[in-house]
Design a protein around this motif. Structure first.
Motif, mmCIF file in Angstrom:
data_model
loop_
_atom_site.group_PDB
_atom_site.id
_atom_site.type_symbol
_atom_site.label_atom_id
_atom_site.label_comp_id
_atom_site.label_asym_id
_atom_site.label_seq_id
_atom_site.Cartn_x
_atom_site.Cartn_y
_atom_site.Cartn_z
ATOM 1 N N LEU A 226 8.520 12.479 31.882
ATOM 2 C CA LEU A 226 9.945 12.233 31.643
ATOM 3 C C LEU A 226 10.577 11.463 32.796
ATOM 4 O O LEU A 226 11.549 10.718 32.601
ATOM 5 N N TYR B 116 9.682 8.865 34.148
ATOM 6 C CA TYR B 116 9.611 7.420 33.935
ATOM 7 C C TYR B 116 10.803 6.903 33.127
ATOM 8 O O TYR B 116 11.047 5.703 33.088
ATOM 9 N N CYS B 117 11.522 7.789 32.444
ATOM 10 C CA CYS B 117 12.656 7.377 31.616
ATOM 11 C C CYS B 117 13.895 7.149 32.467
ATOM 12 O O CYS B 117 14.034 7.694 33.566
ATOM 13 N N ASN B 118 14.824 6.364 31.943
ATOM 14 C CA ASN B 118 16.123 6.223 32.578
ATOM 15 C C ASN B 118 16.929 7.502 32.388
ATOM 16 O O ASN B 118 16.575 8.372 31.589
ATOM 17 N N GLY C 207 19.995 7.561 31.143
ATOM 18 C CA GLY C 207 20.571 7.442 29.805
ATOM 19 C C GLY C 207 22.044 7.756 29.704
ATOM 20 O O GLY C 207 22.541 8.037 28.610
ATOM 21 N N ASP D 252 17.633 8.214 23.512
ATOM 22 C CA ASP D 252 16.476 9.098 23.394
ATOM 23 C C ASP D 252 15.201 8.255 23.345
ATOM 24 O O ASP D 252 15.068 7.389 22.475
ATOM 25 N N PRO D 253 14.255 8.454 24.287
ATOM 26 C CA PRO D 253 14.285 9.499 25.314
ATOM 27 C C PRO D 253 14.970 9.026 26.591
ATOM 28 O O PRO D 253 14.898 7.857 26.958
ATOM 29 N N SER D 254 15.614 9.944 27.244
ATOM 30 C CA SER D 254 16.157 9.733 28.579
ATOM 31 C C SER D 254 16.328 11.110 29.209
ATOM 32 O O SER D 254 16.370 12.128 28.508
ATOM 33 N N ARG E 21 10.128 14.248 22.815
ATOM 34 C CA ARG E 21 9.909 12.885 23.307
ATOM 35 C C ARG E 21 10.194 12.816 24.804
ATOM 36 O O ARG E 21 11.300 13.089 25.262
ATOM 37 N N ASP F 251 8.602 9.996 26.471
ATOM 38 C CA ASP F 251 8.160 8.642 26.776
ATOM 39 C C ASP F 251 8.585 7.740 25.625
ATOM 40 O O ASP F 251 8.468 8.120 24.455
ATOM 41 N N ALA F 252 9.078 6.541 25.957
ATOM 42 C CA ALA F 252 9.613 5.649 24.933
ATOM 43 C C ALA F 252 8.551 5.208 23.938
ATOM 44 O O ALA F 252 8.862 4.932 22.774
ATOM 45 N N ARG G 201 8.807 9.649 39.759
ATOM 46 C CA ARG G 201 8.145 8.672 38.900
ATOM 47 C C ARG G 201 6.957 8.015 39.596
ATOM 48 O O ARG G 201 6.955 7.806 40.807
#
Length: 716
Positions: free
Chosen positions: A224, A226-228, A230, A246-248, A265, A267-268, A342
């Motif tokens: 997770l 690695y996500c922005n 959001g 989503d995902p963020s 979720r 990861d994009a 990350r």
């Protein structure tokens, strides 16, 4: 026309009445099962159309009735702050920053339960049959300050919001700026079904000991990262913030879990569903995303410009603008502070990975990889500022994948050595490269660190000891003898050559995923502690075989950090899920961790590796130089041959090892919420694979052609 008939129009949903007395209103608060007792004795305030206030308390059954009130609609609110003694609530209300306006109503709603287990609204509340009007409400409908509360869930029976605004426009009831409360109409009994305030939070063990639960859960949290974040708007918000993407990170914690939704979720590009294990908790005990309310919190005011605080600036670190491109998120509840860092995700990360020069670790002992150290220093103040505000003796759990694992190690050790602080830290890393030298590792020996390695992942093999120098001193020919072995060979001996400085050394207790391909084609993996470097180096060797002699360093690192077996969703998460299922089944059946066939396959592979080292020892003996310094290589090879023998003995013990619940679930092993959490987790089809031995989940159709797990080719 009678007086009642002439007044009837004023008592509609669309128009307030004139100020005549002589009417009544009654109301009842109930949970989703139609029971009013959870709200018995709750203090309320009613504003009528003449500006009068009526204060009182609900009866033991959650009912109240007002007689002889002014005609027209009234506004009902429950805005009294919590005055009880429960410490979790008192701490949130009295903390030094972002103190929460928790009301008596909120505390009551947090103690109720949903009628439907997944939190969906249910029709047929039995209390409705006794009502003239029936509304489905939430705590945020009935209180003034709502920034810390979840968004409203879909509902069928909404309160008359337009009537509330109309009364505010006409000067009745609360001011329009707040629009708090629910409008009730005279000569009616209104039943208000209050939605429970419950949330999900990922279960994390706070025990020092390794457990399968944390292995799986923290693999998801590391992914997770690695996500922005959001947040919308991402910068300089005015009145409110949302998390629609989503995902963020923000959507995961502030929307999904806070709204009692089972999120999966992380990861994009993720298509295969991997659900965390969640415990259902009162809303105030969730992983918190701090509220944004410029009225309550001066630090949220837009006029502060660059100094303005908002959830993204408090929970999310992204240093792209300053050049290190380090990214991490942090959140907490009363027992745990979670930090996820990350891994490699950009060109800047790649340059940092390649910078293997060592610098002093000023916050502790020894030297660290310069690129990783720069990233750690970039985020250190951000983390310390958060801990200074919200650390109240919680366990600090840190996780990271790849580059993030290396940074997480330096961060964990730096926090552990923080003066005048007693941070209790638990660290899990996945596929992390070496971050520091042997002196650092010795100085950090008391740091609890579980280091997870996939067998074919080459990244944990770097920086190799020969990479602790600048590029101009790096001599590829010096390691040619060991960098181009025959297929199935080892890179172990490359670590015997270095130029200056102390060699890089791993920290922590290694947990190694050993891959297996069963005769029926099923992929699986066995997690164990091999205790020798040869097994770990096989992944890097596999990558080097594709190039023959030692490649250019930057190209090598680029290849290693893009290896399929290094990715979380393609390898580490499936292998962690398989381990959790294997350990669950083993613990339930009181069986061994490995089957006889699995032991046979793995033991054969280890014996093959041991034989390769013996062959290399004989080759070195034949090529002994005239100065007779070959004994240095022989001693190292002899030691590694002995370690491989020990590894085989460790593997043999898995045939007899029995697991207890604490091996699987850690500190949650005997908690009351474990079984409900498992029931919810197993309700998802993906978690009910009826395999004799838990195997890696097969790829979904959209993931065909992507690497899913490890194969055994590199060790047999």
């Amino acid at each position: 026309m009678t007086l009642d008939a002439r007044k009837q129009a004023f008592f509609s949903d669309n128009k307030p009445a004139c100020s005549l007395k002589g009417h009544w209103v009654s109301f009842c608060l109930v949970d989703e099962l139609g029971v009013g007792a959870p709200y018995g004795g709750l203090p309320y305030t009613v504003h009528d159309s003449a500006g009068q206030q009526y204060k009182g308390r609900l009866s033991g059954e959650g009912v109240a009735k007002l007689q002889d009130i002014y005609c027209g609609p009234v506004v009902l609110i429950f805005d009294d702050l919590y005055s009880g003694a429960e410490q979790p609530y008192r701490r949130l209300m009295l903390r030094s920053v972002y103190e929460l306006p928790i009301t008596e109503l909120q505390v009551r709603a947090e103690q109720t339960r949903f009628a439907v287990s997944d939190g969906r609204r249910a029709d047929g509340n039995p209390a409705r049959q006794n009502a003239n009007r029936f509304y489905q409400v939430e705590v945020r409908d009935l209180v003034r300050h709502v920034a810390h509360l979840p968004a409203i869930a879909p509902r069928t029976h909404q309160p008359q919001r337009h009537a509330l605004k109309m009364m505010a426009d006409l000067g009745f009831g609360p001011s329009q700026s707040t629009l708090a409360g629910v409008v009730l109409f005279p000569n009616n009994h209104t039943v208000l079904e209050v939605r429970p305030l419950r949330a999900f939070r990922p279960m994390l063990s706070t025990d020092d000991s390794f457990c399968a639960l944390n292995l799986y859960q923290l693999a998801l949290m590391a992914t997770l990262s690695y996500c922005n974040f959001g947040q919308e708007p991402p910068q300089k918000p005015q009145d409110e913030v949302r998390f629609p993407f989503d995902p963020s990170v923000g959507h995961f914690f502030a929307e999904k879990l806070s709204g009692y939704h089972d999120a999966w979720r992380v990861d994009a590009e993720q298509h295969q569903r991997f659900y965390p294990l969640y415990e259902e908790v009162p809303y105030s005990r969730r992983f918190e995303i701090l509220p944004f309310d410029p009225v309550l919190y001066p630090q949220n005011r837009p006029e502060l410009e660059e100094k303005q605080e908002h959830p993204a600036s408090l929970h999310f670190f992204d240093d792209e603008a300053l050049g290190t491109d380090t990214q991490a998120f942090i959140s907490h509840h009363e027992e745990v502070i979670l930090i996820a860092v990350r891994g490699t995700a950009s060109a800047a990360d790649g340059l940092r990975d390649a910078n293997a020069h060592q610098v002093a670790f000023v916050d502790g002992a020894g030297k660290a990889h310069e690129g990783f150290y720069q990233a750690y220093r970039a985020m250190r103040d951000f983390v310390l500022r958060y801990l200074g505000r919200f650390h109240t003796d919680q366990r600090i759990i840190i996780c990271g994948h790849s580059l993030g694992g290396a940074i997480a190690l330096l961060l964990a050790e730096g926090l552990r050595r923080t003066p005048d602080a007693d941070y209790n830290i638990l660290l899990y890393t996945y596929g992390a490269p070496r971050a520091a030298d042997a002196e650092f590792t010795a100085g950090a020996s008391t740091l609890v660190h579980h280091r997870i390695v996939n067998h074919n992942d080459p990244v944990p093999s770097v920086p190799a000891p020969w990479m602790n120098t600048t590029a101009k001193l790096w001599v590829p020919g010096a390691v040619t003898l060991f960098s181009a072995p025959a297929p199935g060979g080892l890179l172990f001996a490359a670590g015997l050559v270095r130029f200056g400085g102390n060699p890089y050394q791993h920290h922590g207790e290694q947990q190694h995923f050993m891959p297996i391909m069963l005769p029926d084609g099923t992929r699986s993996s066995v997690l164990w502690k091999p205790g020798c470097e040869s097994i770990q180096e096989a992944g890097c060797n596999r990558a080097l075989q594709l190039h023959g002699d030692m490649p250019d360093r930057d190209n090598l690192l680029k290849q290693l950090f893009q290896a399929n077996q290094h990715f979380m969703t393609a390898s580490y998460i499936p292998a962690a899920w398989a381990t959790l299922r294997r350990w669950q089944q083993t613990q339930e059946s009181d069986g061994p961790l490995v089957t006889p066939r699995e032991f046979e396959l793995l033991d054969h592979a280890l014996e093959g590796m041991r034989q390769q080292l013996r062959n290399k020892r004989r080759e070195l003996a034949r090529l002994r130089p005239a100065n007779d310094r070959g004994y240095e290589h022989n001693e190292a090879l002899n030691a590694e041959i002995d370690r491989l023998h020990t590894s085989r003995e460790r593997l043999a013990t898995l045939r007899w090892r029995r697991l207890d619940a604490r091996d699987v679930y850690g500190s949650h092993a005997h908690s009351a919420h474990l079984q409900p959490s498992l029931k919810r987790w197993f309700s998802h089809r993906e978690n009910r694979e009826p395999a004799q031995v838990a195997s890696i989940p097969p790829a979904t159709q959209t993931e065909w052609g992507r690497a899913q797990t490890l194969d055994i080719d590199s060790i047999v």
